[in-house]
Design a protein around this motif. Structure first.
Motif, mmCIF file in Angstrom:
data_model
loop_
_atom_site.group_PDB
_atom_site.id
_atom_site.type_symbol
_atom_site.label_atom_id
_atom_site.label_comp_id
_atom_site.label_asym_id
_atom_site.label_seq_id
_atom_site.Cartn_x
_atom_site.Cartn_y
_atom_site.Cartn_z
ATOM 1 N N PRO A 49 -14.770 37.075 20.262
ATOM 2 C CA PRO A 49 -15.195 35.816 20.919
ATOM 3 C C PRO A 49 -14.035 34.905 21.278
ATOM 4 C CG PRO A 49 -16.624 36.327 19.062
ATOM 5 C CD PRO A 49 -15.486 37.299 18.985
ATOM 6 N N PHE A 50 -13.054 34.794 20.393
ATOM 7 C CA PHE A 50 -11.883 33.957 20.664
ATOM 8 C C PHE A 50 -11.069 34.503 21.831
ATOM 9 C CE2 PHE A 50 -7.342 32.983 19.449
ATOM 10 C CZ PHE A 50 -7.352 31.683 19.951
ATOM 11 N N THR A 51 -10.883 35.816 21.852
ATOM 12 C CA THR A 51 -10.111 36.418 22.945
ATOM 13 C C THR A 51 -10.831 36.264 24.282
ATOM 14 O OG1 THR A 51 -11.107 38.604 22.584
ATOM 15 C CG2 THR A 51 -9.087 38.084 21.372
ATOM 16 N N ASP A 110 4.019 42.810 27.558
ATOM 17 C CA ASP A 110 3.180 41.972 26.706
ATOM 18 C C ASP A 110 2.759 40.709 27.450
ATOM 19 O OD1 ASP A 110 1.819 41.225 24.442
ATOM 20 O OD2 ASP A 110 3.550 40.302 23.487
ATOM 21 N N SER A 111 2.213 40.873 28.635
ATOM 22 C CA SER A 111 1.809 39.717 29.431
ATOM 23 C C SER A 111 0.556 39.079 28.843
ATOM 24 C CB SER A 111 1.530 40.153 30.875
ATOM 25 O OG SER A 111 0.963 39.100 31.605
ATOM 26 N N VAL A 112 0.539 37.744 28.838
ATOM 27 C CA VAL A 112 -0.636 37.047 28.317
ATOM 28 C C VAL A 112 -1.832 37.221 29.240
ATOM 29 C CG1 VAL A 112 0.717 35.324 27.075
ATOM 30 C CG2 VAL A 112 0.088 34.908 29.455
ATOM 31 N N PHE A 113 -1.604 37.568 30.508
ATOM 32 C CA PHE A 113 -2.717 37.772 31.439
ATOM 33 C C PHE A 113 -3.396 39.118 31.220
ATOM 34 C CE2 PHE A 113 0.039 34.747 33.741
ATOM 35 C CZ PHE A 113 -0.869 33.718 33.898
ATOM 36 N N GLY A 114 -2.748 40.026 30.522
ATOM 37 C CA GLY A 114 -3.384 41.275 30.150
ATOM 38 C C GLY A 114 -3.284 42.394 31.153
ATOM 39 N N TYR A 115 -2.456 42.273 32.184
ATOM 40 C CA TYR A 115 -2.343 43.371 33.139
ATOM 41 C C TYR A 115 -1.371 44.430 32.622
ATOM 42 C CZ TYR A 115 1.810 40.709 34.625
ATOM 43 O OH TYR A 115 2.991 40.016 34.661
ATOM 44 N N LEU A 153 -3.468 37.589 15.884
ATOM 45 C CA LEU A 153 -3.785 36.160 15.888
ATOM 46 C C LEU A 153 -2.691 35.352 16.574
ATOM 47 C CD1 LEU A 153 -5.908 34.143 14.933
ATOM 48 C CD2 LEU A 153 -4.622 33.905 12.792
ATOM 49 N N LEU A 154 -1.428 35.667 16.277
ATOM 50 C CA LEU A 154 -0.316 34.961 16.915
ATOM 51 C C LEU A 154 -0.311 35.170 18.425
ATOM 52 C CD1 LEU A 154 2.679 35.518 14.447
ATOM 53 C CD2 LEU A 154 1.640 33.335 15.092
ATOM 54 N N LYS A 155 -0.606 36.390 18.842
ATOM 55 C CA LYS A 155 -0.593 36.674 20.279
ATOM 56 C C LYS A 155 -1.611 35.830 21.024
ATOM 57 C CE LYS A 155 -1.506 40.280 23.705
ATOM 58 N NZ LYS A 155 -1.809 41.715 23.944
ATOM 59 N N TRP A 156 -2.817 35.707 20.503
ATOM 60 C CA TRP A 156 -3.851 34.982 21.226
ATOM 61 C C TRP A 156 -3.698 33.475 21.069
ATOM 62 C CZ3 TRP A 156 -6.292 37.235 24.932
ATOM 63 C CH2 TRP A 156 -6.395 38.626 24.923
ATOM 64 N N PHE A 164 -1.555 28.772 28.195
ATOM 65 C CA PHE A 164 -2.480 28.144 29.140
ATOM 66 C C PHE A 164 -2.159 26.656 29.298
ATOM 67 C CE2 PHE A 164 -6.344 25.555 29.556
ATOM 68 C CZ PHE A 164 -6.713 25.912 30.838
ATOM 69 N N PHE A 165 -1.969 25.945 28.186
ATOM 70 C CA PHE A 165 -1.653 24.514 28.263
ATOM 71 C C PHE A 165 -0.244 24.288 28.805
ATOM 72 C CE2 PHE A 165 -5.093 24.571 25.115
ATOM 73 C CZ PHE A 165 -5.917 23.598 25.656
#
Length: 427
Positions: free
Chosen positions: A25-27, A180-185, A306-309, A316-317
């Motif tokens: 749910p958090f992801t 390791d992109s935060v956008f997930g591609y 947990l650190l990654k997300w 995002f901020f």
């Protein structure tokens, strides 16, 4: 029914699967923010930065080194929003079209990697240069026009651009942490030399070095301003109505707001990146048949997830840092606010028009007001007053005295006044 092989069981043991299900749910929320939220930030950020550029290139503001920094910063922020964030969202949302184009064309991946690095460097180090200029203005006010002239500022920005191109060019040959992109591609397949340690240099150079520099320089600015304010209060205690010019104060206030916003949005992301890098260096855990090692693997894998997300949430901020400068300039700089309203009057909401109109009027009418006042006084002095004689003239001709300037333009005088005036003015 899924066939769980021994390798899958070793890599994804039951404990990890349970933790991952609890984390889903958090992801999902974070992924939603990084897709739809990022798209909104990019749209608003690009529009606001274009409005900044449209304001600072006007005739009344472009011949100024401070506004050159503001213009460059808006340009670089726009390019970061497009090439870093927007392209990242598109690659994640369209894996079979856009991201596949990157994966099948290594040159496209190389150019994208270099461009991301380039405009990130230019954005942050433009703020550093702006801060240095303000330090010079505060500590060396008599030399600021010489040291921070428009020509020298242009040369400095050109040098910064060339250095940024050279520094970002290393991504043509070295691959860091693009996987390791935060956008997930999915990352590009590359033939470049893999050098994971380069991420440490990247975080230090693009995060902690500029952040520490900006923090120290702003502390020096604040200390000097407070000290100068105390001295000025002492020197001007006898003349309380004397006001200090506010232009430099507005610029310094704007810089402090930009710096504070940058630190607020960057420091959490940099801290999480650093913690994650340190933990991965200290605990390079791998799946193992040994119970103690497997328990350590399960423990630190959960921590890394947990650190990654959380880092993705901070990222995002962090994107707001490239989109809110227009609001900062409007709130902290009266001259920018007035010029913005004159340039884009239709953009200002109706409920705020009076707030902007006052500043625009102050910026445009102040000089013309003194000019018109002077003309009015001159015209009054040139008026020929016509006197009304209220006393009997005894048949004497008083037409020679009808345009005397002793009294006001419509004052009433007696005949004796005219006679006395003639006596005093006749040699």
């Amino acid at each position: 029914m899924v066939n769980i092989t021994p390798l899958v069981e070793l890599t994804w043991p039951c404990e990890l699967r349970e933790k991952w299900i609890a984390l889903i749910p958090f992801t999902n929320v974070v992924q939603g923010l990084l897709s739809y939220g990022t798209a909104v930030i990019v749209l608003l950020g690009v529009l606001s930065n274009l409005l900044i550029i449209g304001t600072t290139v006007t005739k009344s503001m472009r011949n100024n080194s401070t506004n050159l920094y503001i213009t460059c910063l808006a340009l670089y922020d726009t390019l970061v929003l497009i090439f870093n964030f927007l392209v990242g969202v598109l690659r994640a949302q369209q894996p079979n079209i856009i991201n596949r184009a990157f994966q099948t064309n290594e040159w496209l991946c190389l150019i994208h990697a270099v461009v991301i690095e380039l405009f990130n460097i230019l954005s942050v180090w433009t703020i550093v240069c702006f801060t240095v200029e303000r330090v010079i203005a505060v500590y060396l006010p008599l030399k600021v026009l010489e040291l921070c002239s428009l020509r020298r500022t242009r040369r400095l920005m050109a040098i910064i651009f060339l250095l940024a191109v050279i520094l970002s060019g290393h991504k043509m040959f070295v691959s860091g942490f693009e996987g390791d992109s935060v956008f997930g591609y999915k990352a590009c397949q590359t033939k470049r030399k893999k050098f994971p340690e380069v991420v440490n240099i990247y975080v230090a150079f693009n995060t902690w070095l500029p952040a520490a520099t900006i923090l120290v320089l702003n502390i020096l600015i604040i200390r000097k301003i407070r000290h100068s304010a105390k001295e000025q209060a002492t020197l001007t205690s006898q003349t309380p109505n004397k006001k200090r010019p506010k232009r430099d104060a507005n610029i310094t206030r704007t810089l402090l707001a930009i710096s504070i916003a940058y630190l607020i949005f960057l420091v959490p992301l940099g801290t999480l990146q650093s913690i994650e890098l340190v933990l991965k260096a200290l605990y390079p855990v791998q799946p193992s048949q040994v119970d103690d090692e497997q328990k350590a693997y399960i423990k630190y894998t959960q921590i890394f997830w947990l650190l990654k997300w959380i880092r993705a949430t901070a990222f995002f901020f962090y994107q707001f840092n490239f989109a809110i400068n227009l609001l900062i300039y409007i709130l902290t700089n009266k001259r920018f606010r007035g010029t913005f309203y004159r340039t884009f009057p239709g953009v200002v909401p109706t409920c705020l028009e009076r707030y902007f109109e006052d500043e625009s009027r102050n910026a445009t009418v102040k000089n013309s007001l003194s000019y018109s006042t002077g003309n009015a006084n001159a015209s009054k002095s040139c008026q020929k007053p016509v006197y009304k004689v209220t006393e009997e003239t005894d048949g004497r001709d008083t037409s020679a005295y009808r345009h005397s300037s002793v009294k006001g333009p419509t004052s009433s005088v007696t005949f004796s006044d005219i006679v006395s005036e003639t006596k005093t003015t006749t040699p």
